[in-house]
Scaffold this active site. Sequence first.
Site, PDB file in Angstrom:
ATOM      1  N   ASP A 160      18.503  43.682  26.925  1.00  0.00           N
ATOM      2  CA  ASP A 160      18.729  43.661  28.368  1.00  0.00           C
ATOM      3  C   ASP A 160      17.500  43.071  29.051  1.00  0.00           C
ATOM      4  OD1 ASP A 160      21.037  45.553  30.075  1.00  0.00           O
ATOM      5  OD2 ASP A 160      19.466  44.485  31.187  1.00  0.00           O
TER       6      ASP A 160
ATOM      7  N   TYR B 245      32.118  32.627  38.465  1.00  0.00           N
ATOM      8  CA  TYR B 245      32.337  33.731  37.537  1.00  0.00           C
ATOM      9  C   TYR B 245      33.608  33.493  36.715  1.00  0.00           C
ATOM     10  CZ  TYR B 245      33.104  38.479  35.833  1.00  0.00           C
ATOM     11  OH  TYR B 245      33.321  39.573  35.041  1.00  0.00           O
TER      12      TYR B 245
ATOM     13  N   ASN C 243      28.232  41.137  25.927  1.00  0.00           N
ATOM     14  CA  ASN C 243      28.584  41.824  27.162  1.00  0.00           C
ATOM     15  C   ASN C 243      27.773  41.358  28.372  1.00  0.00           C
ATOM     16  OD1 ASN C 243      29.400  44.191  28.927  1.00  0.00           O
ATOM     17  ND2 ASN C 243      27.214  44.571  28.654  1.00  0.00           N
TER      18      ASN C 243
END
Length: 663
Positions: A446, A560, A493
């Site tokens: 992350d 997106y 993800n």
Amino acid sequence: MIESLWSDEEAAQHARAGELGLRVYTSRLLGRDKSLVLHGGGNTSVKVREPNLFGEDEEILYVKGSGWDLETIEAAGFSPVRLAPARRLATLPRLSDPQMVNELRASMTRASAPTPSVEAILHAVLPFKYVDHTHADAVVTVTNTPDGEARIRAIYGDSVVVIPYVMPGFDLARLCAERFPAEAGPATIGMVLMHHGIFSFGATAREAYERMIHLVGLAEEEIAKGGAWALGPFPETTTEPDPLEIARLRRDVSQAAGFPLLLAVHGDARSLAFARREDVARVSQQGPATPDHVIRTKRLPLVGRDVDAFARAYREYFDRHNAGAAAPKTMLDPAPRVILDPALGLAAAGRTAKDAAIAAEIYEHTMDVIERAERLGGWRALSSRELFDMEYWDLEQAKLAAAGKPAMFAAMFAGEVALVTGAASGIGRAAVDALLARGAAVAGLDVDPRIEALLLRRDFLGFRCDVTVEAALTAALARTVSTFGGLDLLILNAGIFPASRKIAELSLDEWDRVLRVNLDANLVLMRLAHPLLKLAPAGGRVVVIGSKNVPAPGPGAAAYSASKAALHQLARVAALEWGKDGIRVNTLHPNAVFDTGVWTGEVLASRAAAYGLTVEEYRKNNVLGVEVTSRDVAELAAELCGPRFAKTTGAWIPVDGGNERVI
Ligand SMILES: [Zn+2]
């Protein structure tokens, strides 16, 4: 060198719980010193007089229960066994292991207590209030040399009774019951078991403990006098082994075992120096420092990388000794647990990160023991026959079964390694939990620095990492592989969801920014991960977190929606290209998951407004009228990697409560 860790202050707190309280305290002191005991090794006891339900005093042996570790033991970890019947068992000519366990359990005053240590009868026959037993490195260093017994007698004189090697359990207890009273004198404060360890005794917890420290200290001094104590300095070398070499070795080890195993590589200077000894094959191919290590490390480490040869030799060892065994045994898997390699150093295999860490830690001590014994005149471990009897001892097998027989669910990904991007929050964070719960070791990436301290446990690695930087991904993969051995499951993800913007106002900069994170970064990571996923022992699996916007885009979300649509196609092509490598690639299309990092209040309000809904209506705006959480998506992502979907690839599955535009 060893020192007493006794503290009056700590002791006073434990003393409130009486004689057993101090037993707990000094057991923990022994457990704290890794040169005395490692991982479930060693055991302690105290004999206490206490009234039974009828008000009559009874002598009770509180002895360490199996499955408890000295370092962390509590009062509940001691099994209360009536002393007289336990002691009497040692007068039987023979007693099978299951009978011994049954008799001891039947003599307990608390039915729910753990099964008493396999050395309980031995504790019962020693006529001292406090009895401490360890597998001290220094003592086994001396006993495992050609003139070990003479050295032990020279060090200790009449302060200890010396017992030749006998397998632990009933036979050892019976031998000690005979020999100890015959050989003990007024000066006796301990007992040395050749090739096994040492006992100390005392009238108080402190006396028994400090005698242990004293006795072990004498062995350390003897080693130092022989010029064998100080090891190293080890040449400072840095090796950066190719992650593919590690993953290949792990694949071979897993294939030999018949199930996936993690492989942790320890390329420190000490391990490399041992693995590069000219005589490493001779000194390492004898056996462990004390017999109960055999269940953690196997009898021998693999030297080099020829896993097939190791497995063949293991089968021969099993067949040879099984032929002479009283009852036929079932062979354990023939894969190594410890590997010594001149380029890697020490590598340890395990079904869990904890098992691999235990094997490595035991072997780190074993290397020191072997090197010191070599300098004292030669390292001599027990024979393969004696070690076979220990490795295939029913009670040792039971210890492993009790510790390592997780339920199906918790073992779904045992021995496997997962990598999750965007793991600090939302779906990624929930995926970390879902994969850990199913037994995988997990690396989480992350940009959020909180990822590094997200979970402090051995089977999790957190990397602060910008997924758009290829070098950062390469480094994260390399560390994942050196820590866990490879890569089996990849959860793509990480993603960003910018504020709503119409195409007429969409700058190329913003478009590029979204595509770099949501699309390009995944292409790069898939490319880097592919050779590792190909080596996954049970086949690689990739789950792509897509979006409902792929089948049903929304106004104001051009960048997106386009990025996720392209990612969706990328995943389908990967499914086509990688099927021959046994890698499955599937996609989830979640919608309206509001407990994630991308859904700031602002974004939520603007998306709701774009559909002419209130925020509350927008949350449950689906066919089933349900809210979809990160956990819902993450659990499904984990299941997609599991056996129920073993024959599914290239699929895309909505997780959206049902969407009319998608249906
Ligand atoms: Zn022992």
